[in-house]
Motif scaffolding. Structure first.
Motif, PDB file in Angstrom:
ATOM      1  N   PRO A  62       0.838  -1.203   0.000  1.00 52.66           N
ATOM      2  CA  PRO A  62       0.000   0.000   0.000  1.00 52.66           C
ATOM      3  C   PRO A  62       0.870   1.248   0.000  1.00 52.66           C
ATOM      4  CG  PRO A  62       0.185  -0.839   2.214  1.00 52.66           C
ATOM      5  CD  PRO A  62       0.968  -1.785   1.336  1.00 52.66           C
ATOM      6  N   PRO A  63       0.273   2.392  -0.304  1.00 54.74           N
ATOM      7  CA  PRO A  63       1.012   3.643  -0.090  1.00 54.74           C
ATOM      8  C   PRO A  63       1.203   3.858   1.408  1.00 54.74           C
ATOM      9  CG  PRO A  63      -1.282   4.091  -0.618  1.00 54.74           C
ATOM     10  CD  PRO A  63      -1.097   2.606  -0.767  1.00 54.74           C
ATOM     11  N   ASP A  64       2.173   4.669   1.761  1.00 55.08           N
ATOM     12  CA  ASP A  64       2.360   4.988   3.180  1.00 55.08           C
ATOM     13  C   ASP A  64       1.175   5.831   3.626  1.00 55.08           C
ATOM     14  OD1 ASP A  64       4.744   3.690   2.971  1.00 55.08           O
ATOM     15  OD2 ASP A  64       5.976   5.501   2.974  1.00 55.08           O
ATOM     16  N   ASP A  65       0.263   5.232   4.332  1.00 55.88           N
ATOM     17  CA  ASP A  65      -1.000   5.883   4.670  1.00 55.88           C
ATOM     18  C   ASP A  65      -1.329   5.552   6.118  1.00 55.88           C
ATOM     19  OD1 ASP A  65      -3.642   6.998   3.054  1.00 55.88           O
ATOM     20  OD2 ASP A  65      -4.147   5.831   4.839  1.00 55.88           O
ATOM     21  N   LEU A  66      -1.977   6.483   6.794  1.00 58.66           N
ATOM     22  CA  LEU A  66      -2.295   6.240   8.207  1.00 58.66           C
ATOM     23  C   LEU A  66      -3.427   5.238   8.376  1.00 58.66           C
ATOM     24  CD1 LEU A  66      -2.086   9.870   9.678  1.00 58.66           C
ATOM     25  CD2 LEU A  66      -0.343   8.065   9.716  1.00 58.66           C
ATOM     26  N   LEU A  67      -4.217   5.004   7.334  1.00 62.97           N
ATOM     27  CA  LEU A  67      -5.406   4.169   7.479  1.00 62.97           C
ATOM     28  C   LEU A  67      -5.314   2.850   6.710  1.00 62.97           C
ATOM     29  CD1 LEU A  67      -8.234   6.861   7.417  1.00 62.97           C
ATOM     30  CD2 LEU A  67      -6.914   5.971   9.353  1.00 62.97           C
ATOM     31  N   THR A  68      -4.136   2.389   6.466  1.00 66.75           N
ATOM     32  CA  THR A  68      -3.968   1.096   5.788  1.00 66.75           C
ATOM     33  C   THR A  68      -4.533  -0.035   6.656  1.00 66.75           C
ATOM     34  OG1 THR A  68      -2.012   1.806   4.582  1.00 66.75           O
ATOM     35  CG2 THR A  68      -2.248  -0.558   4.963  1.00 66.75           C
ATOM     36  N   ILE A  69      -5.353  -0.873   6.035  1.00 64.97           N
ATOM     37  CA  ILE A  69      -5.910  -2.013   6.766  1.00 64.97           C
ATOM     38  C   ILE A  69      -4.813  -3.057   6.991  1.00 64.97           C
ATOM     39  CG2 ILE A  69      -7.457  -3.998   6.616  1.00 64.97           C
ATOM     40  CD1 ILE A  69      -9.405  -2.280   5.052  1.00 64.97           C
ATOM     41  N   VAL A  70      -4.587  -3.372   8.249  1.00 69.11           N
ATOM     42  CA  VAL A  70      -3.742  -4.516   8.610  1.00 69.11           C
ATOM     43  C   VAL A  70      -4.440  -5.221   9.766  1.00 69.11           C
ATOM     44  CG1 VAL A  70      -1.514  -5.307   9.471  1.00 69.11           C
ATOM     45  CG2 VAL A  70      -1.610  -3.362   7.923  1.00 69.11           C
ATOM     46  N   THR A  71      -4.888  -6.429   9.509  1.00 71.04           N
ATOM     47  CA  THR A  71      -5.577  -7.208  10.542  1.00 71.04           C
ATOM     48  C   THR A  71      -5.061  -8.640  10.477  1.00 71.04           C
ATOM     49  OG1 THR A  71      -7.366  -8.029   9.128  1.00 71.04           O
ATOM     50  CG2 THR A  71      -7.661  -5.837  10.090  1.00 71.04           C
ATOM     51  N   ARG A  72      -5.665  -9.515  11.253  1.00 67.66           N
ATOM     52  CA  ARG A  72      -5.285 -10.920  11.168  1.00 67.66           C
ATOM     53  C   ARG A  72      -5.625 -11.509   9.799  1.00 67.66           C
ATOM     54  NH1 ARG A  72      -3.625 -14.295  14.788  1.00 67.66           N
ATOM     55  NH2 ARG A  72      -4.549 -15.937  13.554  1.00 67.66           N
ATOM     56  N   ASP A  73      -6.529 -10.879   9.068  1.00 72.20           N
ATOM     57  CA  ASP A  73      -6.927 -11.400   7.763  1.00 72.20           C
ATOM     58  C   ASP A  73      -6.293 -10.660   6.595  1.00 72.20           C
ATOM     59  OD1 ASP A  73      -8.760 -13.409   8.678  1.00 72.20           O
ATOM     60  OD2 ASP A  73     -10.076 -11.776   9.294  1.00 72.20           O
ATOM     61  N   TYR A  74      -5.966  -9.410   6.797  1.00 70.49           N
ATOM     62  CA  TYR A  74      -5.460  -8.579   5.701  1.00 70.49           C
ATOM     63  C   TYR A  74      -4.016  -8.190   5.977  1.00 70.49           C
ATOM     64  CZ  TYR A  74     -10.359  -8.281   4.410  1.00 70.49           C
ATOM     65  OH  TYR A  74     -11.635  -8.589   4.050  1.00 70.49           O
ATOM     66  N   GLY A  75      -3.121  -8.701   5.133  1.00 68.54           N
ATOM     67  CA  GLY A  75      -1.707  -8.509   5.411  1.00 68.54           C
ATOM     68  C   GLY A  75      -0.989  -7.645   4.386  1.00 68.54           C
ATOM     69  N   LEU A  76       0.301  -7.504   4.630  1.00 72.12           N
ATOM     70  CA  LEU A  76       1.175  -6.677   3.791  1.00 72.12           C
ATOM     71  C   LEU A  76       2.233  -7.556   3.130  1.00 72.12           C
ATOM     72  CD1 LEU A  76       1.818  -3.927   6.487  1.00 72.12           C
ATOM     73  CD2 LEU A  76       0.418  -3.632   4.422  1.00 72.12           C
ATOM     74  N   SER A  77       2.729  -7.085   2.017  1.00 67.80           N
ATOM     75  CA  SER A  77       3.834  -7.777   1.355  1.00 67.80           C
ATOM     76  C   SER A  77       5.061  -7.800   2.253  1.00 67.80           C
ATOM     77  CB  SER A  77       4.190  -7.051   0.058  1.00 67.80           C
ATOM     78  OG  SER A  77       5.430  -7.510  -0.443  1.00 67.80           O
ATOM     79  N   ARG A  78       5.842  -8.841   2.107  1.00 60.12           N
ATOM     80  CA  ARG A  78       7.116  -8.866   2.819  1.00 60.12           C
ATOM     81  C   ARG A  78       8.032  -7.744   2.331  1.00 60.12           C
ATOM     82  NH1 ARG A  78       9.189 -14.619   1.387  1.00 60.12           N
ATOM     83  NH2 ARG A  78       6.979 -14.981   1.725  1.00 60.12           N
ATOM     84  N   TYR A  79       7.714  -7.192   1.182  1.00 62.36           N
ATOM     85  CA  TYR A  79       8.562  -6.133   0.625  1.00 62.36           C
ATOM     86  C   TYR A  79       8.071  -4.739   0.991  1.00 62.36           C
ATOM     87  CZ  TYR A  79      10.297 -10.076  -1.990  1.00 62.36           C
ATOM     88  OH  TYR A  79      10.824 -11.289  -2.320  1.00 62.36           O
ATOM     89  N   TYR A  80       6.950  -4.652   1.702  1.00 62.48           N
ATOM     90  CA  TYR A  80       6.484  -3.311   2.096  1.00 62.48           C
ATOM     91  C   TYR A  80       7.329  -2.767   3.235  1.00 62.48           C
ATOM     92  CZ  TYR A  80       4.043   0.590   4.063  1.00 62.48           C
ATOM     93  OH  TYR A  80       3.775   1.842   4.537  1.00 62.48           O
ATOM     94  N   GLU A  81       7.861  -1.596   3.021  1.00 64.60           N
ATOM     95  CA  GLU A  81       8.590  -0.885   4.067  1.00 64.60           C
ATOM     96  C   GLU A  81       8.302   0.595   3.884  1.00 64.60           C
ATOM     97  OE1 GLU A  81      12.749  -1.884   4.838  1.00 64.60           O
ATOM     98  OE2 GLU A  81      13.198   0.251   4.910  1.00 64.60           O
ATOM     99  N   PRO A  82       7.860   1.292   4.933  1.00 65.89           N
ATOM    100  CA  PRO A  82       7.589   2.731   4.799  1.00 65.89           C
ATOM    101  C   PRO A  82       8.840   3.483   4.351  1.00 65.89           C
ATOM    102  CG  PRO A  82       6.826   1.896   6.914  1.00 65.89           C
ATOM    103  CD  PRO A  82       7.624   0.799   6.288  1.00 65.89           C
ATOM    104  N   GLN A  83       8.608   4.557   3.630  1.00 69.00           N
ATOM    105  CA  GLN A  83       9.737   5.286   3.037  1.00 69.00           C
ATOM    106  C   GLN A  83      10.338   6.342   3.954  1.00 69.00           C
ATOM    107  OE1 GLN A  83      11.088   4.371  -0.085  1.00 69.00           O
ATOM    108  NE2 GLN A  83       9.810   2.677   0.641  1.00 69.00           N
TER     109      GLN A  83
END
Ligand code: DAL
Ligand code: ZN
Length: 260
Positions: A61-82
């Motif tokens: 996702p873009p670096d955003d304050l409201l990105t959904i991250v829950t037990r069901d919705y995850g992030l790429s292993r390559y996501y790192e805030p800039q």
């Protein structure tokens, strides 16, 4: 141990009630959390973990304050805030305890304000965890799962499913419980103050007491995510969890089909 109960329904009119359904349905009844050791590391090198890559787990996702991250919705292993910055560049060692933690630059000022006001109130908060890379989260998660095979997945998020990967989440500590993550934090002076005032600085407790059926995680009175003063205040006043709010208001990513 008391069985977890669902969070009260939101009544605040500015917060949309959750109408979407992907809410965890875990059955464990434990609410006590044992004391882990802090695992603050930033290891940018991605390595294989429990979460295989798929169209869903590749979510960046873009670096955003409201990105959904829950037990069901995850992030790429390559996501790192800039915009990660070291806490040590902004806080003394009495706050960082010497841990090499980082957070997104966007939360430095509110973090400074909350810490300063806590000190002014005679408290002595510390920050014992901040950004955790996918890799670092994997290490922490493995440790928990190994130590507590039955409960580990409710104490720690699998890699890719932790708000700590967003860089906008911190775990506060208190000298009154030796800066540990444990069930006593809510009884410390720092824990009591944070539960009452963190929203005034834009931080919301992601996993409040008795919201296990919604979040899938046990009560974590030390874990706060920055979402801005307006939303944090709405959530605090309504009793709605951040998980419910985000699922109701943000575009839903797909759910990776992995065993966690
Ligand atoms: N302990 C929280 C759920 C995490 O691992 O992000
Ligand atoms: Zn945390």
């Amino acid at each position: 141990m008391a069985a977890p109960t669902a969070v009260p329904s939101a009544t605040h009119t500015e917060v949309a009630p959750p109408t979407l359904t992907p809410i965890p349905t875990h059955t464990s009844t434990a609410t006590w959390t044992p004391s882990p050791t802090a695992t603050p590391t930033h290891t940018p090198t991605a390595t294989p973990t429990a979460t295989p890559i798929s169209a869903c787990t590749d979510r960046i996702p873009p670096d955003d304050l409201l990105t959904i991250v829950t037990r069901d919705y995850g992030l790429s292993r390559y996501y790192e805030p800039q915009d990660l910055v070291p806490l040590s560049a902004h806080f003394p060692v009495t706050i960082t305890l010497g841990f090499p933690n980082e957070v997104r630059a966007v939360i430095i000022e509110p973090l400074k304000e909350i810490v300063a006001d806590m000190y002014a109130a005679g408290l002595a908060p510390t920050i014992i965890s901040g950004y955790r890379s996918h890799y670092s989260q994997g290490i922490a998660w493995e440790k928990w799962i190994t130590q507590y095979p039955e409960w580990g997945h409710n104490l720690s998020a699998p890699p890719g499913f932790s708000e700590h990967q967003l860089g906008t989440t911190v775990d506060f500590g208190s000298p009154e419980n030796d800066n540990e993550f444990d069930g006593y934090f809510h009884q410390t002076s720092e824990g009591i103050w944070l539960a009452e005032h963190a929203h005034e600085y834009g931080f919301i407790m992601s996993y409040p007491r008795d919201t296990f059926d919604i979040t899938g995680f046990f009560y974590e009175p030390w874990h706060f995510r920055y979402v801005g003063v307006e939303l944090a205040t709405q959530l605090k006043q309504s009793g709605m969890t951040l998980t419910e709010y985000l699922l109701a208001t943000q575009p839903l990513p797909c759910i990776p089909e992995v065993e966690r």
